[in-house]
Design an enzyme around this catalytic site. Structure first.
Site: not given
Length: 332
Positions: A73-74, A79, A81, A83, A168, A198-199, A259
């Site tokens: 998400h950063d 980019g 940074d 933020s 997204p 997501h594992t 994994d």
């Protein structure tokens, strides 16, 4: 790759925002950047952070999921940074997609400890990257260690509107998701590998409720791609008139381990989010999913590569940005 007009417009809009950032850090980051940079030239920044994370992980083994999400998400907004760490009434942290991001306290605690020994040298952006690496290593059973590049600097701008528009959605069509990743310099394989994070992830019912009760906008319809024995399990977790705050694991096979279990889970039609299930069947991604489902060693090797590719997106270096003294606020 064929795209409808809405997909092309979305990709173009995202491209205009981040195109100047793509690849900006290639050649400007390096492994071991902080060696000899502190007043105590023998102080090992990465080892110090590792010890702090290992201690925190003993108390909370879900930190890998938290940090993978924070890193993504950063980096996907302005980019890598840091933020996302900035406090304020209209910062990225306040945007809807980020309201369940966590791990802020750990990053701030580590930053405070590092500042006491090595003031105004180590960026919050690099701390996110280093901490993520350690949690992945711990969650993989201490088998998946990868080197990280450092030398990022911290940004000074954080806008909720950019987080809302750039991240997204859980039901984003695969071609659009691939385009969004391509625009910021990431390949289809990077996309599938990063989905592999997501594992160890979870999702709240609100993010997939429509798949259960309103698929395709049809009241009462369920997504036929959900395994028929899994559908009642999801409905039990997420009742039709529920609040949407219940949650379930995104990997139904090995939800506590970093994994390749996620890929095997979704290939069994146990995908929770729309995008999870769709990458199994879409021709852009299906063969890559099948490969990593069958090859754990390849996933272990390439997951860290994809995380490093992500961590290069739009980062600041040299004299750009600043080194914050606290991660939640910009230096005056």
């Amino acid at each position: 790759m064929r795209r409808d007009n809405s997909t092309a417009v979305a990709a173009l809009a995202l491209g205009l925002i981040v195109m100047a950032l793509v690849g900006q850090c290639y050649g400007q980051l390096n492994v071991g950047f902080y060696q000899g940079k502190c007043q105590d030239v023998d102080f090992d920044v990465e080892q110090f952070i590792r010890q702090r994370v290992e201690s925190a992980y003993e108390q909370d083994s879900t930190l890998a999921a938290a940090m993978l999400r924070m890193l993504f998400h950063d980096c996907f907004v302005r980019g890598c940074d840091a933020s996302i760490l900035l406090n304020g009434n209209d910062t990225e942290k306040t945007a809807g997609p980020n309201r369940t991001v966590r791990g802020y306290e750990l990053i701030e605690d580590i930053k405070k400890a590092v500042e006491e020994i090595c003031p105004e040298v180590v960026s919050c952006a690099d701390i996110i990257v280093i901490v993520t690496r350690v949690t992945v290593y711990l969650a993989s059973g201490r088998t998946n260690w990868y080197d990280v590049e450092t030398g990022r600097r911290d940004g000074v701008i954080s806008r909720a509107s950019e987080a809302k528009s750039n991240l997204p959605a859980p039901d984003v069509p695969v071609p659009k998701a691939v385009s969004m990743f391509n625009v910021i310099g990431l390949s289809v394989e990077d996309f599938v590998l990063l989905m592999g994070g997501h594992t160890v992830g979870i999702s709240h019912c609100v993010n997939f409720q429509d798949r259960l009760y309103n698929f395709g906008g049809n009241p009462g319809a369920s997504d036929p791609s959900i395994h028929p024995k899994f559908l009642p399990v999801l409905k039990s977790t997420c009742p039709k008139n529920g609040t949407g705050v219940n949650f379930t694991n995104l990997d139904q096979i090995t939800p506590k381990s970093v994994d390749n279990g996620y890929y095997n889970s979704i290939r069994k039609r146990l995908g929770v989010l729309q995008i999870d299930q769709d990458i199994v069947f879409n021709p852009l991604t299906s063969s890559i999913v099948a490969h990593f489902a069958a090859n754990k060693a390849d996933f272990d090797l390439n997951f860290g590569v994809a995380l490093n590719n992500l961590a290069r997106v739009g980062c600041l270096s040299g004299t750009q940005g600043q080194i914050r003294t606290t991660c939640g606020s910009v230096r005056g």
